[in-house]
Design an enzyme around this catalytic site. Structure first.
Site, PDB file in Angstrom:
ATOM      1  CE1 TYR A  22      -3.807  -2.306   0.175  1.00 59.04           C
ATOM      2  CE2 TYR A  22      -2.627  -3.328   1.983  1.00 59.04           C
ATOM      3  CZ  TYR A  22      -3.631  -3.355   1.056  1.00 59.04           C
ATOM      4  OH  TYR A  22      -4.492  -4.422   0.996  1.00 59.04           O
ATOM      5  CG  ASN A  73     -10.478   1.297  -1.266  1.00 58.42           C
ATOM      6  OD1 ASN A  73     -10.811   0.132  -1.073  1.00 58.42           O
ATOM      7  ND2 ASN A  73      -9.216   1.671  -1.376  1.00 58.42           N
ATOM      8  CG  HIS A  79     -12.642  -9.252  -1.534  1.00 57.09           C
ATOM      9  ND1 HIS A  79     -12.405  -8.961  -2.868  1.00 57.09           N
ATOM     10  CD2 HIS A  79     -11.751  -8.520  -0.815  1.00 57.09           C
ATOM     11  CE1 HIS A  79     -11.387  -8.110  -2.936  1.00 57.09           C
ATOM     12  NE2 HIS A  79     -10.980  -7.831  -1.714  1.00 57.09           N
ATOM     13  CG  ASP A  86     -28.130  -6.053  -1.590  1.00 58.87           C
ATOM     14  OD1 ASP A  86     -27.736  -6.346  -2.740  1.00 58.87           O
ATOM     15  OD2 ASP A  86     -28.589  -6.899  -0.788  1.00 58.87           O
ATOM     16  CG  HIS A  99     -10.130  -2.200  -5.095  1.00 59.64           C
ATOM     17  ND1 HIS A  99     -10.566  -2.471  -3.824  1.00 59.64           N
ATOM     18  CD2 HIS A  99     -11.163  -2.457  -5.918  1.00 59.64           C
ATOM     19  CE1 HIS A  99     -11.811  -2.891  -3.884  1.00 59.64           C
ATOM     20  NE2 HIS A  99     -12.208  -2.875  -5.144  1.00 59.64           N
ATOM     21  CG  LEU A 100      -5.230   2.206  -2.104  1.00 58.06           C
ATOM     22  CD1 LEU A 100      -4.719   2.237  -0.675  1.00 58.06           C
ATOM     23  CD2 LEU A 100      -5.080   3.555  -2.764  1.00 58.06           C
ATOM     24  NE  ARG A 110      -6.211  -9.582  -0.378  1.00 59.44           N
ATOM     25  CZ  ARG A 110      -6.604  -9.026   0.770  1.00 59.44           C
ATOM     26  NH1 ARG A 110      -7.610  -8.177   0.774  1.00 59.44           N
ATOM     27  NH2 ARG A 110      -5.989  -9.305   1.886  1.00 59.44           N
TER      28      ARG A 110
END
Length: 159
Positions: A22, A73, A79, A86, A99-100, A110
């Site tokens: 990250y 994010n 997942h 919803d 997503h990074l 993932r």
């Protein structure tokens, strides 16, 4: 135009958690970059982070009134969370998933996103820049849909 940016669980630890995945950029630095871009492109942005699935769902539901689009994010909830999926579907807000890391290059669990099926698009693998790409893409989409709604059809008849 108004956009809501939501950061999911563990993103409050950016800059200190799993730096090899990250990076070293903090969530504050990410939020500062988002805010700067919003000012440059002339939109209002509100940014929130939560480690709680229920809180994220509530914020998504509340966004129906007052926001034109959503950038999220969902982090680990990507997942697992049918509830977040919803909520996005229920609001019908144009949504971009961010997503990074490239989730498709990571562990097999993932690779599946519950959010992708209800999102306008997904940006993954570009680190913090992904949020900025999502903002520009969402803004372009919102502008084009507003223009299309305002443009009368030629011929005056029903389509």
């Amino acid at each position: 135009m108004r956009m809501l940016v939501l950061h999911g669980p563990n993103l409050n630890l950016l800059g200190t958690r799993e730096r090899s995945l990250y990076g070293t950029t903090s969530l504050k630095a990410v939020n500062d970059a988002i805010t700067r871009l919003a000012e440059q492109i002339g939109i209002h942005v509100e940014i929130k982070q939560s480690n709680s699935e229920g809180e994220l769902v509530t914020w998504i539901q509340e966004a129906r009134t007052g926001f034109d689009g959503l950038i999220i994010n969902p982090a680990g909830y990507t997942h697992t969370s049918v509830a977040i999926r919803d909520a996005i579907a229920a609001t019908a807000l144009p949504t971009v998933e961010v997503h990074l890391t490239n989730i498709h290059q990571r562990e097999p669990f993932r690779h599946r996103s519950y959010i992708a099926g209800v999102a306008l698009g997904q940006v993954s693998g570009f680190g913090p820049t992904g949020y900025l790409l999502a903002m520009r893409g969402l803004l372009d989409h919102l502008k084009s849909t507003r223009t299309a709604r305002r443009t009368p059809r030629k011929g005056g008849g029903k389509a």
